[in-house]
Design an enzyme around this catalytic site. Structure first.
Site, PDB file in Angstrom:
ATOM      1  N   HIS A 184     -49.237  33.380 -34.042  1.00  0.00           N
ATOM      2  CA  HIS A 184     -47.673  34.043 -33.762  1.00  0.00           C
ATOM      3  C   HIS A 184     -47.183  33.925 -35.052  1.00  0.00           C
ATOM      4  O   HIS A 184     -46.435  34.610 -35.769  1.00  0.00           O
ATOM      5  CB  HIS A 184     -47.179  33.462 -32.555  1.00  0.00           C
ATOM      6  CG  HIS A 184     -45.869  34.073 -32.412  1.00  0.00           C
ATOM      7  ND1 HIS A 184     -45.395  34.771 -31.348  1.00  0.00           N
ATOM      8  CD2 HIS A 184     -44.697  33.950 -32.989  1.00  0.00           C
ATOM      9  CE1 HIS A 184     -44.205  35.346 -31.247  1.00  0.00           C
ATOM     10  NE2 HIS A 184     -43.896  34.606 -32.351  1.00  0.00           N
ATOM     11  N   GLU A 185     -46.851  32.447 -35.395  1.00  0.00           N
ATOM     12  CA  GLU A 185     -46.286  31.951 -36.526  1.00  0.00           C
ATOM     13  C   GLU A 185     -46.402  32.535 -37.793  1.00  0.00           C
ATOM     14  O   GLU A 185     -45.908  33.049 -38.674  1.00  0.00           O
ATOM     15  CB  GLU A 185     -45.711  30.482 -36.530  1.00  0.00           C
ATOM     16  CG  GLU A 185     -45.187  29.944 -35.343  1.00  0.00           C
ATOM     17  CD  GLU A 185     -43.793  30.762 -34.693  1.00  0.00           C
ATOM     18  OE1 GLU A 185     -43.036  31.299 -35.934  1.00  0.00           O
ATOM     19  OE2 GLU A 185     -43.423  30.589 -33.738  1.00  0.00           O
ATOM     20  N   PHE A 245       1.007  -1.270   0.029  1.00  0.00           N
ATOM     21  CA  PHE A 245       0.027   0.098   0.037  1.00  0.00           C
ATOM     22  C   PHE A 245       0.916   1.435  -0.037  1.00  0.00           C
ATOM     23  O   PHE A 245       0.687   2.158  -0.908  1.00  0.00           O
ATOM     24  CB  PHE A 245      -0.853  -0.018   1.126  1.00  0.00           C
ATOM     25  CG  PHE A 245      -2.005   0.996   1.400  1.00  0.00           C
ATOM     26  CD1 PHE A 245      -3.061   0.980   0.369  1.00  0.00           C
ATOM     27  CD2 PHE A 245      -1.996   1.883   2.104  1.00  0.00           C
ATOM     28  CE1 PHE A 245      -3.904   1.876   0.090  1.00  0.00           C
ATOM     29  CE2 PHE A 245      -2.975   3.082   2.081  1.00  0.00           C
ATOM     30  CZ  PHE A 245      -4.006   3.029   1.063  1.00  0.00           C
ATOM     31  N   GLN A 276       2.633   7.072  -6.623  1.00  0.00           N
ATOM     32  CA  GLN A 276       1.768   8.182  -7.055  1.00  0.00           C
ATOM     33  C   GLN A 276       2.314   9.499  -6.705  1.00  0.00           C
ATOM     34  O   GLN A 276       2.297  10.464  -7.528  1.00  0.00           O
ATOM     35  CB  GLN A 276       0.309   7.982  -6.415  1.00  0.00           C
ATOM     36  CG  GLN A 276      -0.541   6.753  -6.822  1.00  0.00           C
ATOM     37  CD  GLN A 276      -1.989   7.144  -7.055  1.00  0.00           C
ATOM     38  OE1 GLN A 276      -2.489   7.705  -6.205  1.00  0.00           O
ATOM     39  NE2 GLN A 276      -2.423   6.996  -8.219  1.00  0.00           N
ATOM     40  N   ASP A 316     -37.873  37.262 -29.987  1.00  0.00           N
ATOM     41  CA  ASP A 316     -38.180  38.014 -30.984  1.00  0.00           C
ATOM     42  C   ASP A 316     -37.679  39.617 -30.976  1.00  0.00           C
ATOM     43  O   ASP A 316     -37.038  40.046 -31.513  1.00  0.00           O
ATOM     44  CB  ASP A 316     -39.441  38.059 -31.542  1.00  0.00           C
ATOM     45  CG  ASP A 316     -40.009  36.690 -32.258  1.00  0.00           C
ATOM     46  OD1 ASP A 316     -39.149  35.827 -32.741  1.00  0.00           O
ATOM     47  OD2 ASP A 316     -41.097  36.563 -32.244  1.00  0.00           O
TER      48      ASP A 316
HETATM   49 ZN    ZN Z   1     -41.864  34.648 -32.920  1.00  0.00          ZN
END
Ligand code: ZN
Ligand code: ADP
Ligand code: MG
Length: 643
Positions: A450-451, A150, A157, A526
């Site tokens: 909206h679209e 050990f 290490q 937007d």
């Molecule tokens: Zn929009």
């Protein structure tokens, strides 16, 4: 001759670097494995011996005495204190006698007569064998051994970490051997970028055949800076130059120079240049050089000193080597505007190569490069895909092809179809569809209007890009979207286009307010996008009549002429004027959008109704609705769009 020598040298050094490079992680694994093996071997030996002694029955000495008296014991082997007994019927048993007392004496104590003992074959074996010691000492040895292993493991290490501290100043550059075919990239793997490839062809020529240039006294640039947006193939192109010219390629990322400790970056730069010179002809490639090459003397926060030192060291090294050393430094950045002017001085990165986002033809070529090893269905038409992907970078196109293949594989098909690629465009552009995001009836109506508002404006305003697809299926962050496609790839945009773009962006906002007399959070992005655009028009492009032809913000917003600008370069009055102009532009765009939508209410209703029904409308269908309302669709591209 010299070439051969060089490549031999290269090979040796490559071995060295790759060995030391592998040590840390490869080592730990082997330590763990060796500890495990030792442990397994020891424990199996132990269990073998201890099992051995347990196999036979253990009888108390008093029982043994009784058995001898009744004459059923044939032989006894004395092994220290252990007695191995053999009975008449062949059964083997063991027993133990008292330490330091002879067997005979013990038996006599149990009133066994000498004659009775004499009838038995008694054999005394001296226990000096390994097994004796092992068996007796193992309870002590095992824990000690285990602790030792050990500790050994831990020190290994720690020592590894210590070694790492010692090699801190070594460059972390990865080296690509010109003879390594698996990693080789050539100009063939880079589609498009014609001018860049031509420009770099000269460098390839020099590296392949330096004498030709040196004899005539030509000075070959030491540094080449590749500039361009992310994903346009800068890293790829740098590797292709190395592949084409067959030289060693050292690649390092700007951020790898910068560590917690000041001076490390500079040491690494020195080390890297020394290594490259040893392996010349070679290319040093510093990717994302803006990480160290930012304008010096500005900005706050730690690591700044370190960056400056690293940058200084790069400059010193570049000044320090002669053209005949055949080392060329390439670097890439997508922020050329923040680079220190000293880097761009003649004699340093004075050769600059710009990579742009690919145009339609280049996109098709890139798609072709990435369609190798992908079996296509017959209907695949890369031209259409290239047309539908303006603004995509090479990396985007690569990921598009990959997504297409993944889609096909997920549906258990053996070929990639056009439909897979079409679907992937939207996925790469906006993120995956969110099918679980189910809209209520009311939400669906709002989203559709909206679209539809965006779409109607895009088709009616003369300078807006025509609509390609409308959808109210949520994708990524968007609840719905209108895909617009420019009629052609353009590099410049005009004020009129910007104004129409802003009006189109406000289409959703206007319709929601008009139809539902209410607003949702839907139009927020937007508004952000269009307001930012309006502000840029005023402060960057001089597109405001009121403020006139002034640039009030540099490209980065922070640095002008290589100088950091923390404070505003204009007065409070101008700031107020800018705000007034931005809101005027926004208000006028809003009014324009409102007017167009009011005048075309029937068209808006028709589009929205169809959207509620089908959730997505493709270009062809949208155009029939337009025609039905007496509107001529915008000029189509020369190639028919077909899904
Ligand atoms: Zn929009
Ligand atoms: P950058 O360094 O400019 O950000 P990369 O060179 O890392 O971009 O490109 C990322 C990936 O995109 C490449 O590995 C390649 O697969 C693809 N790619 C980018 N541009 C091209 C191109 N012109 N031709 C072919 N593939 C490209
Ligand atoms: Mg890169």
């Amino acid at each position: 001759m010299t070439d051969q020598k060089n490549s031999e040298k290269t090979k040796i050094i490559i071995k060295k670097t790759s060995d030391s490079g592998k040590k840390p992680d490869g080592g730990i694994v082997s330590y763990i494995i060796s500890v495990l093996i030792i442990f397994i071997v020891l424990s199996s030996i132990y269990s073998y011996f201890s099992n051995n002694s347990k196999e036979a029955d253990n009888v108390p000495i008093s029982q043994l005495a009784t058995d001898i008296k009744s004459g059923i014991v044939t032989s006894i082997v004395v092994r220290g204190d252990t007695l191995d007994l053999v009975y008449k019927d062949g059964v083997k048993k063991t027993s133990k006698k008292e330490t330091n007392e002879a067997l005979l004496q013990t038996l006599v104590n149990y009133s066994v007569t000498k004659e009775q003992v004499g009838a038995i074959k008694v054999d005394i074996k001296n226990e000096s064998g390994l097994s004796y010691w092992f068996f007796n000492l193992s309870p002590i040895i095992f824990p000690i051994l285990f602790i030792l292993i050990f500790i050994w493991f831990l020190t290994r290490q720690v020592r590894g970490a210590g070694m790492q501290a010692l090699t801190f100043g070594q460059s972390k550059a990865r080296m690509i051997d010109p003879n390594d075919k698996s990693q080789k990239v050539t100009f063939k793997d880079v589609a498009g970028c014609k001018e860049a490839k031509e420009e770099l062809g000269e460098i390839v020529d020099f590296l392949k055949n330096p004498r030709k240039f040196l004899d005539i006294g030509a000075r070959i640039p030491k540094g080449i800076l590749l500039m361009g947006p992310a994903g346009t193939g800068k890293t790829l192109l740098a590797r292709a130059v190395a592949g084409e010219s067959n030289v060693t390629f050292f690649s390092v990322s700007g951020s790898e120079f910068v560590e917690m400790f000041v001076g490390v970056g500079a040491a690494r730069v020195r080390d890297m240049f020394a290594m490259a010179k040893k392996n010349s002809p070679a290319i040093i490639f510093v990717d994302e050089i803006d990480a160290v090459g930012r304008v010096r003397g500005v900005g706050a926060g730690g690591g700044n000193d370190e960056r400056e030192q690293t940058l200084n060291q790069i400059l010193v090294e570049m000044d320090g080597f002669e053209p005949n050393e055949k080392v060329i430094v390439m670097s890439a950045t997508n922020r050329p505007d923040v680079l220190d002017p000293a880097l761009l001085r003649p004699g340093r990165f004075d050769r600059r190569v710009t990579l742009d986002l690919p145009d339609r033809r280049d996109r098709e070529e890139i798609l072709q490069v990435h369609s190798k090893e992908k079996p296509f269905a017959e209907d695949v038409n890369l031209q259409v895909i290239a047309e539908r992907t303006p603004g995509f970078s090479g990396a985007d196109l690569y990921s598009l092809m990959n997504e297409g293949a993944i889609l096909a594989a997920r549906e258990n098909r053996t070929t990639v179809a056009q439909y897979d690629l079409i679907r992937s465009i939207e996925k790469v552009m906006l993120g995956p569809e969110r099918k679980s995001h189910i809209l209520s009836k009311k939400e669906k109506e709002i989203a559709a209007y909206h679209e539809a508002g965006h779409a109607v404006l895009a088709s009616l305003l003369p300078y807006a890009d025509p609509v390609h697809k409308i959808s109210i299926i949520a994708r990524g962050h968007a609840a719905g979207y209108v895909l617009k496609l420019p009629l052609e790839d353009t590099k410049m945009q005009s004020k009129k286009e910007f104004l129409d773009d802003i009006a189109v962006s406000l289409g959703g906002y206007v319709t929601e307010k008009m139809l539902f007399d209410d607003l949702t959070t839907g139009p927020s992005s937007d508004l952000q996008v269009s307001t930012a655009l309006a502000r840029d028009m005023v402060t960057k492009y001089g597109m405001s009549d009121m403020l006139g032809p002034v640039a009030l913000e540099s490209q980065t917003g922070k640095i002008i002429f290589g100088r950091g600008v923390e404070e505003k370069e204009f007065s409070e009055k101008v700031a107020a004027d800018i705000d007034a102009e931005v809101s005027r532009i926004m208000r006028e765009a809003h009014d324009k959008a409102h007017k167009v939508i009011t005048e075309n209410r029937l068209l808006l209703d028709a589009v929205a109704k169809r959207l509620i029904e089908k959730e997505a409308i493709e270009r062809a269908e949208f155009e029939t609705i337009l025609v039905a309302h007496g509107i001529t669709p915008k000029q189509k591209l020369d190639i028919e769009h077909q899904v």
